[in-house]
Design a protein around this motif. Structure first.
Motif, PDB file in Angstrom:
ATOM      1  N   ALA A  22     -12.434 -13.557  22.793  1.00  0.00           N
ATOM      2  CA  ALA A  22     -12.048 -13.011  21.497  1.00  0.00           C
ATOM      3  C   ALA A  22     -10.556 -12.695  21.462  1.00  0.00           C
ATOM      4  CB  ALA A  22     -12.860 -11.757  21.196  1.00  0.00           C
ATOM      5  N   THR A  23     -10.043 -12.090  22.541  1.00  0.00           N
ATOM      6  CA  THR A  23      -8.608 -11.790  22.610  1.00  0.00           C
ATOM      7  C   THR A  23      -7.792 -13.072  22.594  1.00  0.00           C
ATOM      8  OG1 THR A  23      -8.973  -9.724  23.811  1.00  0.00           O
ATOM      9  CG2 THR A  23      -6.794 -10.714  23.988  1.00  0.00           C
ATOM     10  N   ALA A  24      -8.232 -14.082  23.340  1.00  0.00           N
ATOM     11  CA  ALA A  24      -7.529 -15.366  23.373  1.00  0.00           C
ATOM     12  C   ALA A  24      -7.492 -15.995  21.990  1.00  0.00           C
ATOM     13  CB  ALA A  24      -8.208 -16.314  24.365  1.00  0.00           C
ATOM     14  N   ASP A  25      -8.603 -15.920  21.271  1.00  0.00           N
ATOM     15  CA  ASP A  25      -8.652 -16.492  19.924  1.00  0.00           C
ATOM     16  C   ASP A  25      -7.699 -15.763  18.978  1.00  0.00           C
ATOM     17  OD1 ASP A  25     -10.514 -18.345  20.711  1.00  0.00           O
ATOM     18  OD2 ASP A  25     -12.247 -17.249  19.929  1.00  0.00           O
ATOM     19  N   ILE A  26      -7.627 -14.436  19.098  1.00  0.00           N
ATOM     20  CA  ILE A  26      -6.718 -13.666  18.248  1.00  0.00           C
ATOM     21  C   ILE A  26      -5.268 -14.045  18.539  1.00  0.00           C
ATOM     22  CG2 ILE A  26      -5.809 -11.342  17.827  1.00  0.00           C
ATOM     23  CD1 ILE A  26      -8.692 -10.315  18.108  1.00  0.00           C
ATOM     24  N   ILE A  27      -4.926 -14.201  19.816  1.00  0.00           N
ATOM     25  CA  ILE A  27      -3.558 -14.577  20.195  1.00  0.00           C
ATOM     26  C   ILE A  27      -3.213 -15.963  19.636  1.00  0.00           C
ATOM     27  CG2 ILE A  27      -2.071 -15.184  22.138  1.00  0.00           C
ATOM     28  CD1 ILE A  27      -3.568 -12.996  23.754  1.00  0.00           C
ATOM     29  N   ARG A  28      -4.132 -16.932  19.805  1.00  0.00           N
ATOM     30  CA  ARG A  28      -3.886 -18.280  19.275  1.00  0.00           C
ATOM     31  C   ARG A  28      -3.698 -18.255  17.764  1.00  0.00           C
ATOM     32  NH1 ARG A  28      -8.452 -19.678  22.469  1.00  0.00           N
ATOM     33  NH2 ARG A  28      -7.922 -20.753  24.421  1.00  0.00           N
ATOM     34  N   ARG A  29      -4.586 -17.519  17.098  1.00  0.00           N
ATOM     35  CA  ARG A  29      -4.526 -17.466  15.634  1.00  0.00           C
ATOM     36  C   ARG A  29      -3.242 -16.804  15.159  1.00  0.00           C
ATOM     37  NH1 ARG A  29      -7.875 -13.170  12.769  1.00  0.00           N
ATOM     38  NH2 ARG A  29      -6.682 -12.995  10.861  1.00  0.00           N
ATOM     39  N   PHE A  30      -2.845 -15.729  15.826  1.00  0.00           N
ATOM     40  CA  PHE A  30      -1.624 -15.039  15.419  1.00  0.00           C
ATOM     41  C   PHE A  30      -0.404 -15.933  15.603  1.00  0.00           C
ATOM     42  CE2 PHE A  30       2.056 -12.321  16.103  1.00  0.00           C
ATOM     43  CZ  PHE A  30       2.009 -11.530  14.968  1.00  0.00           C
ATOM     44  N   ALA A  31      -0.353 -16.682  16.703  1.00  0.00           N
ATOM     45  CA  ALA A  31       0.767 -17.591  16.933  1.00  0.00           C
ATOM     46  C   ALA A  31       0.839 -18.651  15.842  1.00  0.00           C
ATOM     47  CB  ALA A  31       0.643 -18.242  18.308  1.00  0.00           C
ATOM     48  N   LEU A  32      -0.325 -19.196  15.452  1.00  0.00           N
ATOM     49  CA  LEU A  32      -0.358 -20.215  14.410  1.00  0.00           C
ATOM     50  C   LEU A  32       0.046 -19.629  13.063  1.00  0.00           C
ATOM     51  CD1 LEU A  32      -1.090 -23.000  13.263  1.00  0.00           C
ATOM     52  CD2 LEU A  32      -3.468 -22.210  13.107  1.00  0.00           C
ATOM     53  N   GLU A  33      -0.543 -18.492  12.706  1.00  0.00           N
ATOM     54  CA  GLU A  33      -0.249 -17.906  11.396  1.00  0.00           C
ATOM     55  C   GLU A  33       1.195 -17.445  11.295  1.00  0.00           C
ATOM     56  OE1 GLU A  33      -4.669 -16.339  10.049  1.00  0.00           O
ATOM     57  OE2 GLU A  33      -3.318 -14.949  11.075  1.00  0.00           O
ATOM     58  N   SER A  34       1.758 -16.968  12.406  1.00  0.00           N
ATOM     59  CA  SER A  34       3.172 -16.571  12.395  1.00  0.00           C
ATOM     60  C   SER A  34       4.072 -17.764  12.139  1.00  0.00           C
ATOM     61  CB  SER A  34       3.547 -15.918  13.732  1.00  0.00           C
ATOM     62  OG  SER A  34       2.856 -14.716  13.936  1.00  0.00           O
ATOM     63  N   SER A  35       3.702 -18.920  12.680  1.00  0.00           N
ATOM     64  CA  SER A  35       4.543 -20.107  12.536  1.00  0.00           C
ATOM     65  C   SER A  35       4.564 -20.640  11.114  1.00  0.00           C
ATOM     66  CB  SER A  35       4.079 -21.206  13.495  1.00  0.00           C
ATOM     67  OG  SER A  35       2.809 -21.737  13.104  1.00  0.00           O
ATOM     68  N   ILE A  36       3.482 -20.387  10.354  1.00  0.00           N
ATOM     69  CA  ILE A  36       3.414 -20.909   8.986  1.00  0.00           C
ATOM     70  C   ILE A  36       3.565 -19.811   7.935  1.00  0.00           C
ATOM     71  CG2 ILE A  36       1.988 -22.864   9.664  1.00  0.00           C
ATOM     72  CD1 ILE A  36      -0.446 -21.425   8.601  1.00  0.00           C
ATOM     73  N   GLY A  37       3.620 -18.546   8.382  1.00  0.00           N
ATOM     74  CA  GLY A  37       3.796 -17.440   7.460  1.00  0.00           C
ATOM     75  C   GLY A  37       2.617 -17.212   6.544  1.00  0.00           C
ATOM     76  N   ASN A  38       1.404 -17.449   7.041  1.00  0.00           N
ATOM     77  CA  ASN A  38       0.216 -17.311   6.204  1.00  0.00           C
ATOM     78  C   ASN A  38      -0.876 -16.626   7.016  1.00  0.00           C
ATOM     79  OD1 ASN A  38      -1.516 -17.553   4.058  1.00  0.00           O
ATOM     80  ND2 ASN A  38      -2.012 -19.697   4.434  1.00  0.00           N
ATOM     81  N   PHE A  39      -1.074 -15.320   6.754  1.00  0.00           N
ATOM     82  CA  PHE A  39      -1.995 -14.523   7.545  1.00  0.00           C
ATOM     83  C   PHE A  39      -3.303 -14.299   6.800  1.00  0.00           C
ATOM     84  CE2 PHE A  39       2.155 -13.701   9.191  1.00  0.00           C
ATOM     85  CZ  PHE A  39       1.981 -13.508  10.550  1.00  0.00           C
ATOM     86  N   GLY A  40      -4.334 -13.918   7.521  1.00  0.00           N
ATOM     87  CA  GLY A  40      -5.635 -13.684   6.911  1.00  0.00           C
ATOM     88  C   GLY A  40      -6.392 -12.591   7.632  1.00  0.00           C
ATOM     89  N   VAL A  41      -7.639 -12.380   7.214  1.00  0.00           N
ATOM     90  CA  VAL A  41      -8.525 -11.401   7.837  1.00  0.00           C
ATOM     91  C   VAL A  41      -9.780 -12.137   8.301  1.00  0.00           C
ATOM     92  CG1 VAL A  41      -9.790  -9.244   7.578  1.00  0.00           C
ATOM     93  CG2 VAL A  41      -7.700  -9.620   6.253  1.00  0.00           C
ATOM     94  N   TYR A  42     -10.121 -11.993   9.579  1.00  0.00           N
ATOM     95  CA  TYR A  42     -11.279 -12.667  10.162  1.00  0.00           C
ATOM     96  C   TYR A  42     -12.490 -11.753  10.108  1.00  0.00           C
ATOM     97  CZ  TYR A  42     -14.325 -14.634  13.799  1.00  0.00           C
ATOM     98  OH  TYR A  42     -15.386 -15.135  14.495  1.00  0.00           O
ATOM     99  N   PHE A  43     -13.630 -12.317   9.668  1.00  0.00           N
ATOM    100  CA  PHE A  43     -14.912 -11.630   9.716  1.00  0.00           C
ATOM    101  C   PHE A  43     -15.911 -12.527  10.437  1.00  0.00           C
ATOM    102  CE2 PHE A  43     -12.947  -9.468   6.147  1.00  0.00           C
ATOM    103  CZ  PHE A  43     -13.348  -8.148   6.318  1.00  0.00           C
ATOM    104  N   GLY A  44     -16.635 -11.970  11.410  1.00  0.00           N
ATOM    105  CA  GLY A  44     -17.622 -12.771  12.114  1.00  0.00           C
ATOM    106  C   GLY A  44     -18.030 -12.107  13.417  1.00  0.00           C
ATOM    107  N   ASN A  45     -18.235 -12.939  14.434  1.00  0.00           N
ATOM    108  CA  ASN A  45     -18.521 -12.413  15.762  1.00  0.00           C
ATOM    109  C   ASN A  45     -17.539 -13.027  16.749  1.00  0.00           C
ATOM    110  OD1 ASN A  45     -19.558 -15.010  16.494  1.00  0.00           O
ATOM    111  ND2 ASN A  45     -21.557 -14.444  15.640  1.00  0.00           N
ATOM    112  N   GLU A  46     -17.833 -12.890  18.053  1.00  0.00           N
ATOM    113  CA  GLU A  46     -16.855 -13.344  19.045  1.00  0.00           C
ATOM    114  C   GLU A  46     -16.774 -14.862  19.150  1.00  0.00           C
ATOM    115  OE1 GLU A  46     -20.625 -13.453  21.462  1.00  0.00           O
ATOM    116  OE2 GLU A  46     -19.817 -12.435  19.698  1.00  0.00           O
ATOM    117  N   THR A  47     -17.705 -15.588  18.546  1.00  0.00           N
ATOM    118  CA  THR A  47     -17.708 -17.045  18.654  1.00  0.00           C
ATOM    119  C   THR A  47     -17.506 -17.781  17.338  1.00  0.00           C
ATOM    120  OG1 THR A  47     -20.124 -17.112  18.470  1.00  0.00           O
ATOM    121  CG2 THR A  47     -19.174 -16.993  20.702  1.00  0.00           C
ATOM    122  N   GLU A  48     -17.930 -17.181  16.224  1.00  0.00           N
ATOM    123  CA  GLU A  48     -17.783 -17.870  14.949  1.00  0.00           C
ATOM    124  C   GLU A  48     -17.649 -16.874  13.805  1.00  0.00           C
ATOM    125  OE1 GLU A  48     -21.221 -20.254  14.341  1.00  0.00           O
ATOM    126  OE2 GLU A  48     -22.620 -18.577  14.379  1.00  0.00           O
ATOM    127  N   GLY A  49     -16.944 -17.307  12.787  1.00  0.00           N
ATOM    128  CA  GLY A  49     -16.720 -16.471  11.613  1.00  0.00           C
ATOM    129  C   GLY A  49     -15.806 -17.194  10.637  1.00  0.00           C
TER     130      GLY A  49
END
Length: 312
Positions: A273-300
């Motif tokens: 879950a931490t790894a996914d958050i880090i990957r997502r933050f790096a991607l969203e920072s690069s494109i300037g488009n952030f969001g809010v994730y809802f789900g569990n540790e594997t899918e959402g």
């Protein structure tokens, strides 16, 4: 910081700490063509007479038309209309083709599905530095009862998503964590083989205040809590996890280290879950488009919250 040494960007960021709504201001030019622009510098002024104001940059392409018009409308966007805000903040050739609208009583475009709208007669144009203040006298209005779209610190937020976070965390053990930023880098704790986001359990009190106090005690830095970033249930530890974005002030953290998000090895993260958050933050920072994730540790699902600045 004194007035003589103001950094314009820093001042703009400080102004952005004040949450506002998001509007699209519309009118028609001399040829009857509809024009409009996104603005969050809007407020009510008076009930008697009914007055409101909106600010317009003197550099705006709409400056001549807006300061010369006799009428304009203010469309207060609802929380489902982030795409409308972005459309009217960009140099799109035909902005009105992307939105459902009709002419109001004064002929100005009024959008469908807005939280509220106000049609105005121009009351006064006031000089204000590099902007002008358009003061409008309300001639008609409508109120749909929908929640308005919020904007603060360069990003959108919506009451419904915040409510969903509270609901998601209403049962079970709750862990609060933060993607704590400093100039684009994020703070991680632990050793190089087990890096994690700073986190704490909160049993009572205001969660964001308690989280801010924890982060300040941990790092020795001033911390501002921002928007929700992730809400998920982790079946491996049986907990609900709520993650916020947060901003750290200047200085070196007394615990943890700031890492460039794009250079962190996800395999060094303590959990998937931490790894996914880090990957997502790096991607969203690069494109300037952030969001809010809802789900569990594997899918959402990520509910996108575009981070474009409103422009006039």
């Amino acid at each position: 910081m004194t007035a003589q040494t103001f950094d314009p960007r820093a001042l703009r960021d400080a102004f952005g700490a004040f949450p506002t709504g998001v509007t699209v201001v519309t009118t028609r030019d001399a040829g009857g063509k509809p024009i409009g622009f996104t603005a969050n510098s809007f407020t009510s002024v008076s009930l008697d007479p009914p007055l409101l104001l909106v600010c317009l940059a003197k550099t705006s392409r709409n400056y001549a038309t807006m300061t010369g018009t006799g009428h304009f409308a203010v469309n207060v966007l609802s929380e489902s209309q982030k795409d409308v805000s972005n459309t009217f903040a960009r140099p799109v050739e035909d902005r009105f083709a992307a939105v459902d609208w009709q002419s109001g009583e004064s002929g100005c475009p009024v959008f469908s599905n807005v939280a509220a709208f106000f049609e105005c007669a121009m009351h006064e144009v006031v000089e204000a530095g590099d902007h002008v203040v358009l003061v409008g006298r309300v001639t008609s209005f409508g109120n749909s009862g929908l929640n308005g779209l919020g904007y603060a610190r360069g990003g959108y937020f919506t009451p419904t998503l915040a409510a969903r976070a509270v609901s998601a965390a209403s049962e079970g053990n709750i862990e609060f964590a933060a993607v704590l930023e400093q100039h684009g880098d994020i703070l991680l704790v632990g050793d190089d083989r087990s890096l994690d986001l700073p986190s704490c359990e909160i049993s009572d009190g205001n969660p964001t205040e308690v989280l801010a106090d924890y982060l300040e005690e941990l790092t020795g830095l001033p911390v501002t809590i921002g928007f929700l970033y992730s809400v998920y249930e982790d079946k491996t530890d049986g907990r609900q996890h709520i993650v916020y974005r947060a901003i750290a002030g200047e200085g070196t953290a007394k615990a943890g280290r700031f890492f460039p998000s794009s250079r962190i090895d996800p395999t060094a993260a303590r959990s998937k879950a931490t790894a996914d958050i880090i990957r997502r933050f790096a991607l969203e920072s690069s494109i300037g488009n952030f969001g809010v994730y809802f789900g569990n540790e594997t899918e959402g699902r990520v509910h996108s919250n575009a981070m474009k600045e409103t422009r006039r």
